[in-house]
Design a protein around this motif. Structure first.
Motif: not given
Length: 436
Positions: A219-242
């Protein structure tokens, strides 16, 4: 070496399993061509010119399609080195070798592929080495416009695909990841994932699917990535499997998923019968699933549950109970019709084979189909599964097909009074619904 990497099918996604090894092989000076046969036809001259032809087998459907094609490939090019790699390659090693495949690679396959091309031998059948990944090279693949789109609010958006990890910490009995990774998971370095996202956004992607078997294995690895992605591309959405188990265990992260642009989470619920969930060793219960549904509604996230409704333990009553629960929880629009018609798939190496009641229904291994055939103790349930699959293939909305499945289950229990009302919210989804 002249290398041809081939994908036959990967759920309508631009294949990471071609782009990642393409980067490794190109970095070593090899000439790499890619062919995604779900989008384009295979050119004979590419086959004849290749010295190494490698098929990516991440799933059952892809493997069957590759197996059908391999004899033609060998006829076109009698001397090329044939390789199969990916999750389903080692599971089907014996059959693939009868089709002329010389090298089988499972687990972390990039280094093995590079070794074959370098002339150093492939290494182990299954490698779980920790790799230093390279940014996937996607220039040889069809453009994103030709792949599955995100559908949301009446629009279609270009979608990219990447992976932040492989393998899984869990040992669900029916899962094909387990025989290969056996409880191990490996991460793709965050800087590699982010650069892959960056390049896909530059190519037009407005949405990213994270294809990890479970995004919250780390989870730390995953959240680090999506938070960095959101900072750079605020309008880009995503989905994941959990997993349901992880969604409950990390419920504090759900608002952060929402805040960083997560549109929906796919979760392999599989069944709402606690007895079946215990057989599959899923790690959650029916009550856990309902709790997650409530959590998602509170946070404002969309849950996309997937199911295996037809197992050796399914009854007509339990199938109808599944449908009734989805209707009562207003989840009909969240579930692709095919998810209400899937039959338990038992590949070679499955932990399901450890269960005596699975052994009692198996009728033998079907080599070309790459699975164990089984018959339900009640032939009426097998007939129900056959008819449900026919309905799942029909044109129509999810609610229209659901109503037909409800009628098929032949219960006098009525649908909820408000079933035909418009859904309360628009449900985002990818327009490629298959999941096997």
């Amino acid at each position: 070496m002249r290398v041809l990497l081939v994908s036959t099918y990967e759920l309508g996604r631009q294949p990471f399993g071609l782009a990642s090894p393409a980067a490794w092989l190109t970095d070593r000076g090899h000439e790499v061509r890619c062919a995604d046969l779900s989008i384009e036809s295979l050119k004979s001259d590419l086959v004849r010119n290749a010295e190494l032809i490698a098929f990516y087998l991440p799933m059952h459907t892809a493997t069957r399609l590759a197996a059908e094609l391999l004899p033609k490939i060998r006829q076109l090019n009698p001397v090329a080195h044939l390789c199969c790699y990916g999750l389903y390659a080692p599971l089907n090693e014996r059959y693939l070798r009868t089709l002329g495949v010389e090298t089988i690679l499972g687990g972390e396959f990039e280094a093995g592929l590079a070794a074959v091309a370098d002339g150093n031998g492939p290494g182990p059948l299954i490698s779980l080495d920790r790799l230093a990944f390279l940014t996937p090279l996607r220039v040889g693949l069809p453009p994103l416009e030709q792949y599955a789109k995100l559908r949301v609010n009446g629009t279609r958006k270009l979608a990219g695909y990447t992976e932040a990890s492989r393998g899984c910490k869990h040992l669900c009995r029916h899962c094909p990841v387990v025989p290969v990774y056996q409880g191990t998971f490996r991460i793709v370095q965050s800087e590699v994932v982010l650069e892959d996202v960056r390049r896909q956004v530059a190519a037009g992607a407005e949405h990213i699917t994270f294809g990890d078997p479970d995004f919250f294995n780390g989870p730390k690895h995953a959240m680090r990535i999506v938070e960095a992605m959101h900072r750079e591309f605020a309008g880009v959405t995503y989905d994941a499997t959990i997993k349901i188990e992880h969604l409950l265990g990390h419920r504090d992260l759900l608002p952060r998923l929402k805040a960083t642009g997560c549109l929906f989470v796919t979760s392999a619920v599989e069944s709402l019968d606690d007895r079946v969930l215990e057989k599959l060793d899923k790690g959650h219960t029916r009550a856990d699933f309902i709790e997650v549904v409530d959590l998602f509604r509170h946070v404002g996230l969309t849950l996309a549950p997937t199911f295996i409704p037809f197992t050796p333990w399914t009854t007509r009553r339990s199938y109808h109970e599944l449908l009734a629960t989805l209707a009562e929880l207003d989840l009909v629009g969240h579930v692709a019709p095919i998810q209400l018609a899937l039959r338990l798939l038992i590949p070679r190496g499955s932990l399901l084979l450890e269960l005596p009641d699975v052994q009692s229904v198996i009728t033998g291994f079907d080599e070309p189909a790459l699975l164990y055939r089984w018959k339900h103790p009640d032939p009426h349930v097998d007939a129900l599964a056959t008819e449900a699959l026919k309905l799942a293939s029909l044109e129509g909305s999810r609610r229209e097909i659901f109503r037909k499945m409800w009628d098929l289950a032949a219960s006098d229990r009525p649908l909820p009074d408000d079933f035909d009302l418009m859904p309360r919210a628009t449900i985002p989804y990818m327009d490629e619904p298959w999941y096997c």
